[in-house]
Structure formats: structure tokens, C-alpha cells
Design a protein around this motif. Sequence first.
Motif, PDB file in Angstrom:
ATOM      1  N   GLY A  78       0.808  -1.214   0.000  1.00 23.90           N
ATOM      2  CA  GLY A  78       0.000   0.000   0.000  1.00 23.90           C
ATOM      3  C   GLY A  78       0.839   1.259   0.000  1.00 23.90           C
ATOM      4  N   LEU A  79       0.311   2.282  -0.644  1.00 24.34           N
ATOM      5  CA  LEU A  79       1.007   3.567  -0.763  1.00 24.34           C
ATOM      6  C   LEU A  79       0.132   4.728  -0.305  1.00 24.34           C
ATOM      7  N   GLY A  80      -0.849   4.452   0.541  1.00 27.57           N
ATOM      8  CA  GLY A  80      -1.699   5.516   1.040  1.00 27.57           C
ATOM      9  C   GLY A  80      -2.938   5.723   0.186  1.00 27.57           C
ATOM     10  N   SER A  81      -3.512   6.909   0.308  1.00 27.44           N
ATOM     11  CA  SER A  81      -4.766   7.218  -0.374  1.00 27.44           C
ATOM     12  C   SER A  81      -4.794   8.670  -0.800  1.00 27.44           C
ATOM     13  N   PRO A  82      -5.267   8.932  -2.034  1.00 29.99           N
ATOM     14  CA  PRO A  82      -5.419  10.323  -2.457  1.00 29.99           C
ATOM     15  C   PRO A  82      -6.739  10.938  -2.002  1.00 29.99           C
ATOM     16  N   GLY A  83      -7.615  10.135  -1.367  1.00 28.25           N
ATOM     17  CA  GLY A  83      -8.828  10.737  -0.839  1.00 28.25           C
ATOM     18  C   GLY A  83     -10.062   9.880  -0.935  1.00 28.25           C
ATOM     19  N   VAL A  84     -11.157  10.497  -0.561  1.00 21.15           N
ATOM     20  CA  VAL A  84     -12.470   9.852  -0.497  1.00 21.15           C
ATOM     21  C   VAL A  84     -13.386  10.555  -1.493  1.00 21.15           C
ATOM     22  N   ASP A  85     -14.094   9.770  -2.294  1.00 24.46           N
ATOM     23  CA  ASP A  85     -15.038  10.337  -3.263  1.00 24.46           C
ATOM     24  C   ASP A  85     -16.394  10.614  -2.635  1.00 24.46           C
ATOM     25  N   GLN A  86     -16.782   9.773  -1.684  1.00 29.64           N
ATOM     26  CA  GLN A  86     -18.113   9.890  -1.093  1.00 29.64           C
ATOM     27  C   GLN A  86     -18.031   9.441   0.362  1.00 29.64           C
ATOM     28  N   LEU A  87     -18.693  10.174   1.235  1.00 22.16           N
ATOM     29  CA  LEU A  87     -18.762   9.817   2.646  1.00 22.16           C
ATOM     30  C   LEU A  87     -20.143  10.180   3.159  1.00 22.16           C
ATOM     31  N   SER A 113       0.978   8.349 -15.291  1.00 23.20           N
ATOM     32  CA  SER A 113       2.070   9.249 -14.938  1.00 23.20           C
ATOM     33  C   SER A 113       3.041   8.623 -13.929  1.00 23.20           C
ATOM     34  N   ARG A 114       2.566   7.643 -13.180  1.00 28.69           N
ATOM     35  CA  ARG A 114       3.404   6.952 -12.180  1.00 28.69           C
ATOM     36  C   ARG A 114       3.224   5.446 -12.366  1.00 28.69           C
ATOM     37  N   PRO A 115       3.880   4.836 -13.364  1.00 26.22           N
ATOM     38  CA  PRO A 115       3.643   3.430 -13.702  1.00 26.22           C
ATOM     39  C   PRO A 115       4.000   2.443 -12.592  1.00 26.22           C
ATOM     40  N   GLU A 116       4.654   2.914 -11.543  1.00 27.54           N
ATOM     41  CA  GLU A 116       4.986   2.028 -10.423  1.00 27.54           C
ATOM     42  C   GLU A 116       3.819   1.850  -9.454  1.00 27.54           C
ATOM     43  N   MET A 117       2.696   2.529  -9.731  1.00 25.81           N
ATOM     44  CA  MET A 117       1.551   2.419  -8.830  1.00 25.81           C
ATOM     45  C   MET A 117       0.241   2.319  -9.596  1.00 25.81           C
ATOM     46  N   GLY A 118      -0.749   1.805  -8.901  1.00 27.40           N
ATOM     47  CA  GLY A 118      -2.098   1.743  -9.424  1.00 27.40           C
ATOM     48  C   GLY A 118      -3.064   2.286  -8.402  1.00 27.40           C
ATOM     49  N   LEU A 119      -4.247   2.651  -8.863  1.00 28.34           N
ATOM     50  CA  LEU A 119      -5.293   3.193  -8.003  1.00 28.34           C
ATOM     51  C   LEU A 119      -6.478   2.235  -8.028  1.00 28.34           C
ATOM     52  N   PHE A 120      -7.044   1.983  -6.851  1.00 22.59           N
ATOM     53  CA  PHE A 120      -8.247   1.165  -6.791  1.00 22.59           C
ATOM     54  C   PHE A 120      -9.295   1.876  -5.936  1.00 22.59           C
ATOM     55  N   LYS A 121     -10.542   1.674  -6.286  1.00 25.05           N
ATOM     56  CA  LYS A 121     -11.671   2.339  -5.625  1.00 25.05           C
ATOM     57  C   LYS A 121     -12.456   1.262  -4.861  1.00 25.05           C
ATOM     58  N   THR A 122     -12.765   1.560  -3.612  1.00 23.49           N
ATOM     59  CA  THR A 122     -13.456   0.615  -2.739  1.00 23.49           C
ATOM     60  C   THR A 122     -14.662   1.270  -2.075  1.00 23.49           C
ATOM     61  N   ARG A 123     -15.769   0.519  -1.992  1.00 21.83           N
ATOM     62  CA  ARG A 123     -16.905   0.944  -1.171  1.00 21.83           C
ATOM     63  C   ARG A 123     -16.754   0.253   0.179  1.00 21.83           C
ATOM     64  N   SER A 124     -16.719   1.059   1.232  1.00 23.87           N
ATOM     65  CA  SER A 124     -16.657   0.538   2.601  1.00 23.87           C
ATOM     66  C   SER A 124     -17.958   0.875   3.294  1.00 23.87           C
ATOM     67  N   ARG A 125     -18.482  -0.109   3.997  1.00 18.22           N
ATOM     68  CA  ARG A 125     -19.729   0.091   4.727  1.00 18.22           C
ATOM     69  C   ARG A 125     -19.518  -0.381   6.160  1.00 18.22           C
ATOM     70  N   THR A 126     -19.959   0.430   7.114  1.00 14.72           N
ATOM     71  CA  THR A 126     -19.845   0.090   8.527  1.00 14.72           C
ATOM     72  C   THR A 126     -21.249  -0.121   9.086  1.00 14.72           C
ATOM     73  N   PHE A 127     -21.396  -1.202   9.827  1.00 12.26           N
ATOM     74  CA  PHE A 127     -22.688  -1.603  10.389  1.00 12.26           C
ATOM     75  C   PHE A 127     -22.584  -1.684  11.900  1.00 12.26           C
ATOM     76  N   VAL A 134     -24.333   2.364   9.282  1.00 15.46           N
ATOM     77  CA  VAL A 134     -24.090   3.630   9.970  1.00 15.46           C
ATOM     78  C   VAL A 134     -23.167   4.553   9.180  1.00 15.46           C
ATOM     79  N   LEU A 135     -22.325   3.983   8.315  1.00 14.09           N
ATOM     80  CA  LEU A 135     -21.393   4.776   7.522  1.00 14.09           C
ATOM     81  C   LEU A 135     -21.171   4.083   6.189  1.00 14.09           C
ATOM     82  N   GLU A 136     -21.095   4.888   5.131  1.00  6.74           N
ATOM     83  CA  GLU A 136     -20.772   4.359   3.810  1.00  6.74           C
ATOM     84  C   GLU A 136     -19.825   5.341   3.137  1.00  6.74           C
ATOM     85  N   MET A 137     -18.751   4.800   2.565  1.00  6.97           N
ATOM     86  CA  MET A 137     -17.831   5.682   1.844  1.00  6.97           C
ATOM     87  C   MET A 137     -17.249   4.956   0.645  1.00  6.97           C
TER      88      MET A 137
END
Length: 154
Positions: A78-87, A113-127, A134-137
Motif C-alpha cells: 500500500g502507498l496511502g490514499s489520495p482521498g475519499v469520493d463519497q462519505l 504518470s506513475r507506472p509504479e503504482m495503481g489506483l483502486f476504488k473501494t466501497r466501505s460500509r460500517t454496520f 451507519v457509515l458508507e464511503m
Amino acid sequence: MLYFEDIEIGTKDSFGHYEVTREEVLEFARKYDPQPFHLSDEAAAQTHFGRISASGWHTCAMTMRMLVENMSVIQRAGLGSPGVDQLMWRKPVYPGDTLRCETEVLEKRRSRSRPEMGLFKTRSRTFNQNDELVLEMVSNGLMQVRDPEVPIED
């Protein structure tokens, strides 16, 4: 080690167990979100919450704790996160609740622009313990590519 190439769209996971305490709700609120309905039984009783509730930001922090604990089960590049699209905070979290998470990988792409990394998008839900959402992002994660020399597929 889990790399970007190992992530599969549609993968789902369920994990976590977080017991919400009154002491922690009050401590977080005092430090970061000192609104009266997070700090005072009397003030909270006058709101739609009805009683002291955790800050939404505290709910995010508890969710993050469960996400990180789950990530530590399998070592990831993992290389961190550039942010959240929805919360969205769907329901209040109260002292005495027990939280858990579910995630689903929605999409992924290699960085041009940075071929050493990839970006993935995840939906997280907390119950909560009653299986109430109770939370969705939707968030974005960066992950190291196993072999940056492999050409990017279109």
C-alpha cells in the motif's frame, strides 16, 4: 505480499469488531468535535439523536482502525490514499454499539504518470450490532505495482 495486480474488481470482505465506549465518544468529542450533543446528555436529549452520539468523524476513525487491522492480516504494498469520493453517515453511532465493516472493490487502473503504482476504488460500509448501516464511503487507495516495466493495458 499483495500488489496492485492481485486486486480483483468485485472482491468483497467482511471483518472487524469495534466496541464503542462512552468514555471514548466523550474523549474524541472533547478533542475534535466539541458539539454539545456529543458531550452532554441534556443537550443530546434535545436533538434528534436523543442521547449522546459519536461524532461522524469518530465513526470514520473507528472504521479506519478496522480497515487497517484487516489490512495487516495480509501484508500489502500500500502507498496511502489520495482521498475519499463519497462519505455518508447513515445512522448515529452510540456508546454501547459494536461496529463491523464490509468492503467491495469497485474499480482499478494503473497510473499513466506513475507506472509504479495503481489506483483502486473501494466501497466501505460500517454496520452496528443490529446490521444497520451507519457509515458508507467510496475511497481510493494507491498500491505498488509488482513490475512497473510491464506495459499499461488499455
